[in-house]
Design an enzyme around this catalytic site. Structure first.
Site, short mmCIF file in Angstrom:
data_model
loop_
_atom_site.label_atom_id
_atom_site.label_comp_id
_atom_site.label_asym_id
_atom_site.label_seq_id
_atom_site.Cartn_x
_atom_site.Cartn_y
_atom_site.Cartn_z
N LYS A 31 53.11 -1.41 35.77
CA LYS A 31 53.37 -0.82 34.44
C LYS A 31 52.74 0.56 34.35
CE LYS A 31 49.17 -1.19 32.21
NZ LYS A 31 48.32 -0.05 32.04
N PRO A 87 48.63 0.05 43.81
CA PRO A 87 47.23 0.41 44.05
C PRO A 87 46.29 -0.37 43.11
CG PRO A 87 48.58 2.38 43.96
CD PRO A 87 49.46 1.23 43.57
N VAL A 88 45.21 -0.92 43.69
CA VAL A 88 44.27 -1.74 42.92
C VAL A 88 43.35 -0.83 42.09
CG1 VAL A 88 42.38 -3.41 43.18
CG2 VAL A 88 44.36 -3.54 44.68
N GLY A 143 48.13 -4.03 37.90
CA GLY A 143 48.28 -4.77 39.16
C GLY A 143 47.89 -6.24 39.07
N GLY A 144 46.73 -6.53 38.48
CA GLY A 144 46.30 -7.92 38.33
C GLY A 144 47.15 -8.63 37.29
N ASP A 187 47.16 -7.14 29.09
CA ASP A 187 48.39 -6.51 29.59
C ASP A 187 49.38 -7.51 30.16
OD1 ASP A 187 47.54 -4.00 28.92
OD2 ASP A 187 46.86 -3.45 30.93
O1 C5P Z 1 42.11 -8.40 28.28
P1 C5P Z 1 41.52 -7.93 29.55
O2 C5P Z 1 40.86 -9.03 30.35
O3 C5P Z 1 42.49 -7.16 30.40
O4 C5P Z 1 40.39 -6.89 29.15
C1 C5P Z 1 39.39 -6.46 30.03
C2 C5P Z 1 38.29 -5.76 29.23
O5 C5P Z 1 38.78 -4.53 28.68
C3 C5P Z 1 37.79 -6.55 28.04
O6 C5P Z 1 36.71 -7.37 28.38
C4 C5P Z 1 37.34 -5.45 27.07
O7 C5P Z 1 36.06 -4.97 27.44
C5 C5P Z 1 38.31 -4.33 27.36
N1 C5P Z 1 39.46 -4.27 26.42
C6 C5P Z 1 39.27 -3.83 25.12
N2 C5P Z 1 40.35 -3.75 24.27
C7 C5P Z 1 41.59 -4.07 24.69
C8 C5P Z 1 41.81 -4.51 26.02
C9 C5P Z 1 40.71 -4.61 26.86
O8 C5P Z 1 38.14 -3.51 24.71
N3 C5P Z 1 42.62 -3.94 23.86
#
Ligand code: C5P
Length: 292
Positions: free
Chosen positions: A12, A97-98, A104-105, A139
């Site tokens: 994405k 790319p990671v 990617g995850g 995501d």
């Molecule tokens: O949801 P996800 O596991 O991808 O989010 C990883 C980290 O990114 C969360 O622990 C948070 O610190 C931050 N995050 C955030 N606000 C979002 C998405 C992610 O603060 N809308």
């Protein structure tokens, strides 16, 4: 009996990315137009008789157990639907790319949910799969069907919009990797000098005007990078523009930078030039929503 399931997990891009606030749980509310591209990881799920869920990829340092989002997706699907394998080996050929902000995850997790739903004929709708995906990461819901979407909330509130005009894309990954939680924490301390014109991009997408879309590409996380990193990103963006891109921006929390082009030949040449200069540089294309 199902012996092997294959699925592509598409990357994405954030055409624009704005932070609109902070929620009580510490997550940030975002406003982003997201777009999928044909660049993807290749996922193969092989059901087994025993051994639980286990993932392996061509990138040595990626987790193989519960920390791997594809493994968590397999377990979640089984828990929520009662369907799917009890034990499985998940082979991941990583092409995205990671640590690039390219989902990617998340897209690997989404691909597992999509593939299991289809192959085990569970019949969950796109919206149901997206809701399940939200339990894996912010995501993941977008990555279930991809295409062109306005994402709000913490990224899981999706509004389908007109598809963006399909175009060639070049993705470049600077040498540093970004940490998503770190960049979200850094952004709290910033006052933005400018914000993306999301409405302008939405109007340009409706009009099918690629130039007007590209002109407005903008990601507030570029402000949250440390000085030397910010410089690397801006240099790469300028380089892409010099090589004929219509617009360039960082994707997600980075560090990947991508550019939209009008003509495939120009984009392919730009990707090759940057590769020859020692950059990780990938030619790809935008794509429409995937059928569930
Ligand atoms: O949801 P996800 O596991 O991808 O989010 C990883 C980290 O990114 C969360 O622990 C948070 O610190 C931050 N995050 C955030 N606000 C979002 C998405 C992610 O603060 N809308």
């Amino acid at each position: 009996m199902i012996t092997e399931i294959r699925e592509t997990a598409f990357a994405k891009l954030n055409i624009c990315l704005d932070i609109t606030g902070k929620m009580d749980d510490g997550y940030h509310s975002v406003k982003s137009i997201m777009q999928s591209v044909t660049l993807g990881d290749q996922i193969t799920i092989i059901p087994k008789d025993s051994g639980g869920y286990f993932a392996k990829s061509n990138i040595k340092y990626l987790p193989t157990g519960e920390k791997n989002i594809a493994v968590r997706a397999c377990r979640l699907f089984k828990q929520e639907t009662g369907e799917g394998p009890d034990n499985a080996f998940i082979k991941i050929v990583k092409r995205i790319p990671v640590c690039g902000g390219l989902g990617g995850g998340s897209t690997d997790g989404a691909a597992v949910l999509r593939a299991l739903n289809r192959e085990y004929r569970v019949g969950l709708t796109r919206t149901e799969l997206e809701a399940m995906g939200a339990k894996l990461g912010s995501d993941v819901p977008f990555c279930i069907a991809g295409g062109t979407v306005l994402a709000e909330g913490r990224g899981e509130v999706l509004t389908r919009i007109d598809p963006m005009p399909n175009c060639p894309v070049v993705i470049c990954k600077p040498e540093f990797s970004s940490s998503t939680p770190e960049l979200f924490a850094a952004i709290d301390k910033l006052k933005f000098r400018a914000r993306p014109d999301t409405e302008g991009i939405l109007a340009a997408i409706s009009a099918g005007d690629l130039k007007e879309i590209a002109r407005r590409m903008f990601n507030v996380f570029e402000y949250a990078l440390a000085n030397n990193r910010s410089l690397m990103v801006s240099e790469l963006k300028s380089r892409l523009l010099d090589l004929g891109a219509l617009g360039a921006a960082m994707s997600g929390t980075g560090s990947a930078v991508y550019a939209l082009f009008y003509e495939a030949e120009t984009a392919k040449k730009a990707a090759m030039t940057l590769k020859n200069e020692g950059h990780v540089s990938i030619y790809t294309q935008t794509m429409n929503e995937i059928e569930i």
